[in-house]
Design an enzyme around this catalytic site. Structure first.
Site, PDB file in Angstrom:
ATOM      1  N   ALA A  67      77.415  33.156 119.605  1.00 35.65           N
ATOM      2  CA  ALA A  67      77.635  33.216 118.159  1.00 35.65           C
ATOM      3  C   ALA A  67      76.992  31.990 117.512  1.00 35.65           C
ATOM      4  CB  ALA A  67      79.129  33.251 117.875  1.00 35.65           C
ATOM      5  N   GLY A 106      79.421  34.462 122.561  1.00 40.62           N
ATOM      6  CA  GLY A 106      79.338  35.785 121.943  1.00 40.62           C
ATOM      7  C   GLY A 106      78.245  36.650 122.544  1.00 40.62           C
ATOM      8  N   GLU A 109      79.682  38.052 125.585  1.00 38.74           N
ATOM      9  CA  GLU A 109      80.667  39.061 125.156  1.00 38.74           C
ATOM     10  C   GLU A 109      79.967  40.360 124.789  1.00 38.74           C
ATOM     11  OE1 GLU A 109      82.499  36.191 122.301  1.00 38.74           O
ATOM     12  OE2 GLU A 109      84.355  37.005 123.146  1.00 38.74           O
ATOM     13  N   GLU A 129      83.397  28.674 124.917  1.00 37.58           N
ATOM     14  CA  GLU A 129      84.094  28.468 123.641  1.00 37.58           C
ATOM     15  C   GLU A 129      85.110  27.332 123.689  1.00 37.58           C
ATOM     16  OE1 GLU A 129      83.267  31.371 124.878  1.00 37.58           O
ATOM     17  OE2 GLU A 129      82.628  32.749 123.303  1.00 37.58           O
TER      18      GLU A 129
HETATM   19  C1  3H9 Z   1      80.870  31.725 120.371  1.00 40.22           C
HETATM   20  O1  3H9 Z   1      79.992  32.361 120.870  1.00 40.22           O
HETATM   21  C2  3H9 Z   1      82.137  32.305 119.859  1.00 40.22           C
HETATM   22  C3  3H9 Z   1      82.264  33.727 120.160  1.00 40.22           C
HETATM   23  O2  3H9 Z   1      83.343  33.965 121.021  1.00 40.22           O
HETATM   24  C4  3H9 Z   1      82.312  34.479 118.869  1.00 40.22           C
HETATM   25  C5  3H9 Z   1      83.497  35.160 118.521  1.00 40.22           C
HETATM   26  C6  3H9 Z   1      83.495  35.910 117.222  1.00 40.22           C
HETATM   27  N1  3H9 Z   1      74.638  28.362 117.251  1.00 40.22           N
HETATM   28  O3  3H9 Z   1      70.771  22.566 122.641  1.00 40.22           O
HETATM   29  P1  3H9 Z   1      69.391  22.698 122.113  1.00 40.22           P
HETATM   30  C7  3H9 Z   1      70.772  25.141 118.112  1.00 40.22           C
HETATM   31  S1  3H9 Z   1      80.728  30.053 120.201  1.00 40.22           S
HETATM   32  C8  3H9 Z   1      73.843  27.735 116.384  1.00 40.22           C
HETATM   33  O4  3H9 Z   1      68.727  21.497 121.582  1.00 40.22           O
HETATM   34  P2  3H9 Z   1      68.520  23.436 124.757  1.00 40.22           P
HETATM   35  C9  3H9 Z   1      70.916  23.643 118.352  1.00 40.22           C
HETATM   36  O5  3H9 Z   1      71.769  23.070 117.400  1.00 40.22           O
HETATM   37  C10 3H9 Z   1      79.104  29.689 120.789  1.00 40.22           C
HETATM   38  N2  3H9 Z   1      72.865  26.891 116.754  1.00 40.22           N
HETATM   39  O6  3H9 Z   1      68.418  23.408 123.160  1.00 40.22           O
HETATM   40  C11 3H9 Z   1      69.477  23.202 118.207  1.00 40.22           C
HETATM   41  O7  3H9 Z   1      69.195  23.136 116.829  1.00 40.22           O
HETATM   42  P3  3H9 Z   1      68.276  21.959 116.227  1.00 40.22           P
HETATM   43  C12 3H9 Z   1      79.096  29.580 122.250  1.00 40.22           C
HETATM   44  C13 3H9 Z   1      72.707  26.681 118.063  1.00 40.22           C
HETATM   45  O8  3H9 Z   1      67.393  24.247 125.208  1.00 40.22           O
HETATM   46  C14 3H9 Z   1      68.686  24.371 118.791  1.00 40.22           C
HETATM   47  O9  3H9 Z   1      69.550  25.499 118.723  1.00 40.22           O
HETATM   48  N3  3H9 Z   1      77.802  29.089 122.670  1.00 40.22           N
HETATM   49  C15 3H9 Z   1      73.512  27.301 119.021  1.00 40.22           C
HETATM   50  O10 3H9 Z   1      68.714  22.080 125.287  1.00 40.22           O
HETATM   51  C16 3H9 Z   1      68.274  24.162 120.229  1.00 40.22           C
HETATM   52  O11 3H9 Z   1      69.423  23.829 120.983  1.00 40.22           O
HETATM   53  C17 3H9 Z   1      77.584  27.802 122.970  1.00 40.22           C
HETATM   54  O12 3H9 Z   1      78.460  26.984 122.916  1.00 40.22           O
HETATM   55  C18 3H9 Z   1      74.509  28.186 118.571  1.00 40.22           C
HETATM   56  N4  3H9 Z   1      75.320  28.840 119.424  1.00 40.22           N
HETATM   57  O13 3H9 Z   1      69.885  24.215 125.069  1.00 40.22           O
HETATM   58  C19 3H9 Z   1      76.187  27.490 123.388  1.00 40.22           C
HETATM   59  N5  3H9 Z   1      73.120  26.885 120.253  1.00 40.22           N
HETATM   60  O14 3H9 Z   1      66.944  22.169 116.865  1.00 40.22           O
HETATM   61  C20 3H9 Z   1      75.732  26.211 122.777  1.00 40.22           C
HETATM   62  C21 3H9 Z   1      72.095  26.040 120.064  1.00 40.22           C
HETATM   63  O15 3H9 Z   1      68.337  22.212 114.758  1.00 40.22           O
HETATM   64  N6  3H9 Z   1      74.329  25.943 123.031  1.00 40.22           N
HETATM   65  N7  3H9 Z   1      71.842  25.920 118.746  1.00 40.22           N
HETATM   66  O16 3H9 Z   1      68.956  20.673 116.649  1.00 40.22           O
HETATM   67  C22 3H9 Z   1      73.877  25.445 124.182  1.00 40.22           C
HETATM   68  O17 3H9 Z   1      74.592  25.282 125.149  1.00 40.22           O
HETATM   69  C23 3H9 Z   1      72.452  25.029 124.234  1.00 40.22           C
HETATM   70  O18 3H9 Z   1      72.004  24.915 122.894  1.00 40.22           O
HETATM   71  C24 3H9 Z   1      71.499  25.985 124.984  1.00 40.22           C
HETATM   72  C25 3H9 Z   1      70.045  25.539 124.718  1.00 40.22           C
HETATM   73  C26 3H9 Z   1      71.779  25.916 126.473  1.00 40.22           C
HETATM   74  C27 3H9 Z   1      71.656  27.389 124.502  1.00 40.22           C
END
Ligand code: 3H9
Length: 695
Positions: A67, A106, A109, A129
């Site tokens: 999400a 998400g 999910e 989450e």
């Molecule tokens: C969820 O899913 C809740 C559900 O249950 C929904 C229920 C209704 N959203 O980390 P990076 C951005 S909660 C928005 O530097 P990497 C990040 O800010 C979600 N933005 O790259 C960055 O932006 P900027 C659960 C996001 O390759 C850019 O993308 N998911 C999100 O080192 C690049 O990211 C998580 O907690 C996001 N979800 O790593 C996953 N994710 O360039 C969180 C990233 O402007 N994310 N951005 O600074 C991660 O773990 C890592 O970002 C990922 C990539 C491994 C995906």
């Protein structure tokens, strides 16, 4: 049907197979726009009689990061993610998720709501989450246990950990694991499903057996955790609902999710997530980083050894230079030990571990610095010694080499002035243990070149660290704030609180260790040396606590001598040192102070307010670029509890009016220490929050 190449949920067709490609860079985050687009694309394909199976896959590096965290405010706007996922689950046509890279939150999910999951080698999945103070709110807590059983789902959901493809296959989360692009893997699976050679099934049609032993064990484990966070416990509750009929379970899960969404824990953890990434926005962003391949680290003490380890883990050829020949072997074995630890923890593979060892050189000769693209000085904190060393480096190093100092307090301008190339000099303040701690304060001196700053940021990111740009000020960002935090704790101690009580209050707030336990760990003699260095310039109005000096006078320097504020005995929990307590009492009597009682809330309020006040000064002096940089420093270098978001985030929760009231109240006793920063008054007048200043 015509393929639409511009949509963020792109429809494609391959014969009777319809595909939906998630195409929203950089990470295909599923916010309102993408989930609406998926929903529309799905409806289109569902209603197309020529389409017999539907495949979802992602464009770019990942299937999807989950999400959209920036879009949480719209979680309840229709179509909600649960509604989109229900449509997938209920589909008459087989729906297949083809996953590559990561499928988190998400996005996983979404995959769980399809009828079949194909993974591509290298895939990582997670329901992370809880790390954001949430629980899976789109059916993850109901559908994962339907595939894995309750115990595995509890483990995965309550920890938020990554699950690698092999494990996902063995747990039944994936139905198939293949090599090659996800699109092709999805099409192949769809063809097999249509041919009747690959089984598929609605996840919601499965049932989950109760497992009271696993639930009880998890509850005990989670309740015992410090800090005890709400999200993992609520997540456990949500997973337990999976034994109910699916609609009841989904409703219960969503209610718990929305409850967490409204909480401070979620706000703090999400702030921390973005703080880690926000620090890269610096004025030097467009400068071209210099090429760094070979690095020399000078000084074979704990810092030098830790920094060299970190560089080797990051893949840099690294020479450790220790002037005292007798200590060279010791430094090498320290690095080797750290690298062995990294191998054991999985931070290095056997191959990269060998490469790191091959890349290490240890010597007592400064001449090696001539080969280096970057030199990091990590000798003891003495200005004369550093000036002498930088003058030598100026003569030895090649043109364009970056000369960095790891000083934690000293004036980088003065160090730079020892060279004829101040534009190449920068501060790289690592934190101990440098191969573990993620913060690097990048100290930009008056003449530091933008390319030097850009190089430091690029290096830090390559090391997996969090670089924060700091101005040249005594103690930069973090140590300035730390000094005031410690002082507030010292004054509380003099005024009647006991050090174990102060530590306990701050540990309850969420710090892993209170300030006195930390002082013991760092070595009381180290802080004393800093105080001695500053004694001559200490303002006469400043209240000075001699307690730490008197403890040092006993030869008690903390953990390393077995005695400090606490007594340390092998195999036993440290206990408050009666000798240290006696020193406190004697000092109170000498100063004529009648001890007062302080509640835990007051202790936290005073220490936190002292931190915030100094942080605001750091900000108004321009030593930190933005409030979020200060939060990143505290979170990644000083153990500020992640779920609290950092001192500036806390300042917004408390509000400027209350902070001013507190400071003015405390100032009645000590008007020198407790002063309201101008910026705080301005924020109150303008009705602005620190978050507004992040831009
Ligand atoms: C969820 O899913 C809740 C559900 O249950 C929904 C229920 C209704 N959203 O980390 P990076 C951005 S909660 C928005 O530097 P990497 C990040 O800010 C979600 N933005 O790259 C960055 O932006 P900027 C659960 C996001 O390759 C850019 O993308 N998911 C999100 O080192 C690049 O990211 C998580 O907690 C996001 N979800 O790593 C996953 N994710 O360039 C969180 C990233 O402007 N994310 N951005 O600074 C991660 O773990 C890592 O970002 C990922 C990539 C491994 C995906």
């Amino acid at each position: 049907m015509k393929d639409d190449v511009t949509a963020i949920a792109r429809i494609e067709t391959e014969g009777e197979i319809g595909l939906i490609c998630l195409a929203k860079p950089p990470v295909n985050a599923v916010g309102l726009a993408l989930r609406s687009a998926i929903h529309d694309a799905f409806q289109t394909l569902s209603q197309d009689p020529a389409i017999r199976a539907i495949v979802l896959y992602g464009e770019g590096r990942f299937f999807s990061a989950g999400a959209d965290i920036k879009d949480f405010g719209k979680a309840d706007v229709q179509p909600t993610l649960p509604q989109v996922l229900k449509a997938l689950n209920d589909s008459d046509k087989p729906v297949i998720a083809a996953l590559h890279g990561v499928a988190f939150g998400g996005a996983l999910e979404l995959a769980l709501a399809t009828h079949l999951r194909v993974g591509v080698a290298g895939l990582r999945i997670a329901l992370p989450e809880v790390k954001l103070g949430l629980l899976p709110g789109a059916g993850g807590a109901q559908r994962l246990p339907r595939l894995t059983g309750l115990a595995s789902a509890i483990d995965i959901i309550c920890s938020g950990r990554d699950v690698l493809a092999d494990e996902a296959l063995s747990l039944g989360i994936l139905d198939r694991l293949v090599d090659g692009p996800a699109r092709g893997a999805g099409i192949a699976a769809a063809r097999d499903v249509l041919a009747g050679t690959l089984a598929h099934r609605q996840t919601d049609a499965r049932v989950v057996a109760d497992d009271p032993a696993a639930v009880d064990a998890a509850r005990i484990r989670l309740q015992a955790k410090r800090p005890a966070l709400m999200a993992p416990l609520k997540a456990l509750e949500a997973v337990c609902a999976a034994t109910l009929p699916i609609d009841e379970g989904l409703a219960g899960e969503r209610a718990l999710f929305m409850e967490l969404m409204a909480g401070d824990e979620r706000a703090g953890l999400v702030h921390a997530f973005f703080a880690e990434r926000a620090t890269g926005q610096i004025p030097e962003k467009s400068a071209t980083p210099r090429t760094i391949q070979r690095i020399a680290v000078i000084g074979g003490g704990t810092m030098g050894v830790g920094i060299a380890t970190s560089l080797l883990i990051g893949g840099y050829q690294t020479d450790l230079i220790e002037a005292q020949s007798a200590r060279v072997a010791q430094a090498r074995s320290g690095i080797e030990k750290n690298l062995a630890g990294a191998l054991k923890r999985g931070k290095l593979t056997a191959e990269s571990h060998k490469a790191a060892l091959d890349g290490l050189g240890c010597t007592d000769s400064l001449d090696v610095a001539a080969e280096a693209d970057l030199v990091i000085e990590a000798i003891f904190e003495n200005m004369e010694a550093k000036i002498g060393l930088f003058a030598k480096l100026d003569a030895i190093c090649k043109p364009g080499a970056i000369l960095a100092t790891n000083t934690s307090y000293l004036d980088v301008n003065q160090i730079a002035a020892a060279t004829a190339r101040p534009e190449d000099v920068i501060g790289l303040h690592f934190f101990s243990p440098a191969h573990i701690m993620r913060l690097i304060e990048v100290v930009v001196a008056e003449k530091t070149a933008p390319s030097c700053v850009a190089s430091a940021f690029a290096l830090a990111r390559k090391l997996g660290k969090v670089p924060v740009r700091a101005g040249n000020s005594d103690g930069f960002i973090g140590n300035r704030i730390l000094t005031q935090y410690r002082r507030a704790a010292d004054y509380l101690l003099l005024d009647g609180a006991d050090f174990a009580g102060i530590d306990a209050a701050l540990e309850e707030f969420g710090f892993a260790m209170g300030p006195f336990a930390v002082n013991d760990l760092a070595g009381l003699d180290i802080a004393r040396a800093t105080r001695d260095r500053k004694a001559a310039t200490r303002p006469p109005q400043e209240r000075y606590s001699r307690v730490a000096d008197l403890i040092c006078d006993q030869g008690w320097f903390g953990r390393k001598t077995g005695q400090g504020y606490y007594l340390y005995e092998a195999g036993k929990k440290p206990v408050a040192h009666p000798g240290a307590m006696a020193i406190v009492e004697t000092e109170r009597r000498a100063l004529g102070l009648a001890p007062r009682a302080f509640s835990r809330e007051t202790i936290v309020a005073r220490c936190l307010t002292a931190m915030i006040a100094e942080a605001v000064r750091v900000l108004e002096e321009g030593v930190a670029l933005r409030p979020v940089d200060i939060d990143a420093v505290e979170l990644f270098g000083y153990g500020f509890p992640r779920h609290r978001g950092g001192p500036m985030h806390q300042a917004d929760l408390i509000g400027p009016a209350e902070l001013i009231r507190r400071i003015e109240d405390y100032a009645a006793e000590d008007p020198h220490f407790w002063q309201v920063p101008d910026l705080l008054r301005k924020m109150q007048r303008d009705g602005r929050s620190f978050a507004d200043l992040n831009g």
